[in-house]
Scaffold this active site. Structure first.
Site, PDB file in Angstrom:
ATOM      1  N   ASN A  10       0.857  -1.185   0.000  1.00 17.31           N
ATOM      2  CA  ASN A  10       0.000   0.000   0.000  1.00 17.31           C
ATOM      3  C   ASN A  10       0.895   1.238   0.000  1.00 17.31           C
ATOM      4  OD1 ASN A  10      -1.881   1.960   0.441  1.00 17.31           O
ATOM      5  ND2 ASN A  10      -2.491   1.270   2.489  1.00 17.31           N
ATOM      6  N   TRP A  11       0.986   1.876  -1.161  1.00 17.39           N
ATOM      7  CA  TRP A  11       1.887   3.032  -1.283  1.00 17.39           C
ATOM      8  C   TRP A  11       1.268   4.304  -0.690  1.00 17.39           C
ATOM      9  CZ3 TRP A  11       3.827   2.369  -7.086  1.00 17.39           C
ATOM     10  CH2 TRP A  11       4.554   1.175  -7.171  1.00 17.39           C
ATOM     11  N   LYS A  12       0.033   4.203  -0.254  1.00 16.01           N
ATOM     12  CA  LYS A  12      -0.686   5.347   0.346  1.00 16.01           C
ATOM     13  C   LYS A  12      -0.460   6.617  -0.479  1.00 16.01           C
ATOM     14  CE  LYS A  12      -0.356   3.099   4.795  1.00 16.01           C
ATOM     15  NZ  LYS A  12      -0.555   3.201   6.225  1.00 16.01           N
ATOM     16  N   HIS A  97     -10.021   0.735   4.296  1.00 16.19           N
ATOM     17  CA  HIS A  97      -8.753   0.876   5.015  1.00 16.19           C
ATOM     18  C   HIS A  97      -8.978   1.779   6.227  1.00 16.19           C
ATOM     19  CE1 HIS A  97      -4.711   2.221   6.004  1.00 16.19           C
ATOM     20  NE2 HIS A  97      -4.292   1.111   5.432  1.00 16.19           N
ATOM     21  N   GLU A 169      -6.089  -5.354  10.114  1.00 12.97           N
ATOM     22  CA  GLU A 169      -5.147  -4.274  10.355  1.00 12.97           C
ATOM     23  C   GLU A 169      -5.551  -3.528  11.624  1.00 12.97           C
ATOM     24  OE1 GLU A 169      -2.880  -3.062   6.673  1.00 12.97           O
ATOM     25  OE2 GLU A 169      -4.684  -1.861   6.657  1.00 12.97           O
ATOM     26  N   SER A 213       2.580  -2.140  10.477  1.00 17.17           N
ATOM     27  CA  SER A 213       3.998  -2.135  10.857  1.00 17.17           C
ATOM     28  C   SER A 213       4.721  -3.450  10.532  1.00 17.17           C
ATOM     29  CB  SER A 213       4.154  -1.765  12.339  1.00 17.17           C
ATOM     30  OG  SER A 213       3.709  -0.435  12.552  1.00 17.17           O
ATOM     31  N   GLY A 234       2.668  -1.127   4.349  1.00 14.86           N
ATOM     32  CA  GLY A 234       2.605   0.291   3.998  1.00 14.86           C
ATOM     33  C   GLY A 234       3.999   0.881   3.919  1.00 14.86           C
ATOM     34  N   GLY A 235       4.444   1.506   5.011  1.00 18.13           N
ATOM     35  CA  GLY A 235       5.720   2.224   5.043  1.00 18.13           C
ATOM     36  C   GLY A 235       6.902   1.454   4.472  1.00 18.13           C
TER      37      GLY A 235
HETATM   38  P1  PGA Z   1       2.169   0.341   7.730  1.00 18.73           P
HETATM   39  O1  PGA Z   1       0.757   0.446   6.994  1.00 18.73           O
HETATM   40  O2  PGA Z   1       2.854  -0.905   7.193  1.00 18.73           O
HETATM   41  O3  PGA Z   1       2.895   1.574   7.364  1.00 18.73           O
HETATM   42  O4  PGA Z   1       1.893   0.220   9.193  1.00 18.73           O
HETATM   43  C1  PGA Z   1      -0.014  -0.683   6.711  1.00 18.73           C
HETATM   44  C2  PGA Z   1      -1.296  -0.269   6.050  1.00 18.73           C
HETATM   45  O5  PGA Z   1      -1.846   0.775   6.396  1.00 18.73           O
HETATM   46  O6  PGA Z   1      -1.789  -0.940   5.150  1.00 18.73           O
END
Ligand code: PGA
Length: 252
Positions: A10-12, A97, A169, A213, A234-235
């Protein structure tokens, strides 16, 4: 290695258009030899969806939208519909999400409408559920997850050929560096898997992935759990060093 292992990125709103295209090019070159069964999918900003899809066309990496509108077409300023993202090659859509639910106040009802819309358009919905810290500390985790699942799936008609993925999540684990303890994630995954086979919910084959995370350091512990069919990252999915380290752990 499990039969199927989803590797969702997820590149947000982390990468702009040029950065998204550049990162996709790098992934197409450097993610050629994944172990059998791994299904990698990236979720770029909608602006870059079509171009990233072209870049990844000949790779094994799929693309998905971070969000879709529940309507198919019409006077909905600023929205993009499921058939529209499907028409540029996306095959997945994140739905509900936690950033959509909590920052943009998306409701359970909208989540359900978006699932219907995704399925109608031929997209695979990745339906996100998760409890807040207050809910967890109040002992309400399972209750909250089950309520979100009920709203999302009760009496949903899904043709047997269609796939649905649920992402567990926990809100408190997203973007905080404090991942859920893998055994506890496994417990919640088992609750989700049990729910989807109850009467009124005829989703016998649902994959459940963990997100929140995920890092190179903890991915193996999550994937070692029986009910965890993959991860939503994500990150760590937009930081080259962390990402390739994480991907290399899939071979372990
Ligand atoms: P994160 O995000 O890995 O940065 O915690 C996960 C997500 O929101 O899908």
């Amino acid at each position: 290695m499990k039969k199927i292992l989803y590797l969702f990125s997820n590149w947000k709103m982390y990468l702009d258009y040029e950065e998204s295209v550049g990162w996709a090019k790098r992934l197409s070159e450097e993610m050629k030899n994944l172990p059998a069964g791994v299904i990698p999918v990236v979720f770029p900003i909608s602006l870059a969806l079509a171009r990233v899809g072209e870049v990844l066309k000949d790779s094994s990496i799929g693309i998905g939208a971070q969000n879709i509108c529940w309507a198919q077409k019409g006077a909905f300023t600023g929205e993009i519909s499921a058939p529209m993202v499907h028409s540029v090659g996306a095959t997945y859509a994140l739905i509900g999400h936690s950033e959509r639910r909590h920052v943009f106040h998306e409701t359970d009802q909208e989540v359900r409408q978006k699932i219907d819309s995704a399925l109608t358009a031929g997209l695979i919905p990745v339906v996100c559920v998760g409890e807040t810290l207050t809910e967890r500390e109040g002992g309400k985790t399972d209750e909250v997850i089950l309520a979100q699942l009920r709203a999302a799936f009760t009496n949903l008609t899904v043709p047997p050929s269609k796939t649905i993925v649920v992402a567990y999540e926990p809100v408190w684990a997203i973007n905080t560096g404090k991942a859920c303890e893998p055994r506890e994630a496994e417990r919640v995954h088992a609750v989700i898997k049990e729910f989807v086979t109850t009467p009124n919910v005829s989703l016998s084959e649902v994959s459940v992935v963990y997100g929140g995370s995920v890092t190179p350091e903890n991915i193996e512990a999550f994937l070692a759990q029986e009910s965890i069919n993959g991860v939503l990252v994500g990150g760590s999915s937009v930081k080259p060093e962390a990402w390739f380290d994480l991907v290399s752990r899939l071979r372990a």
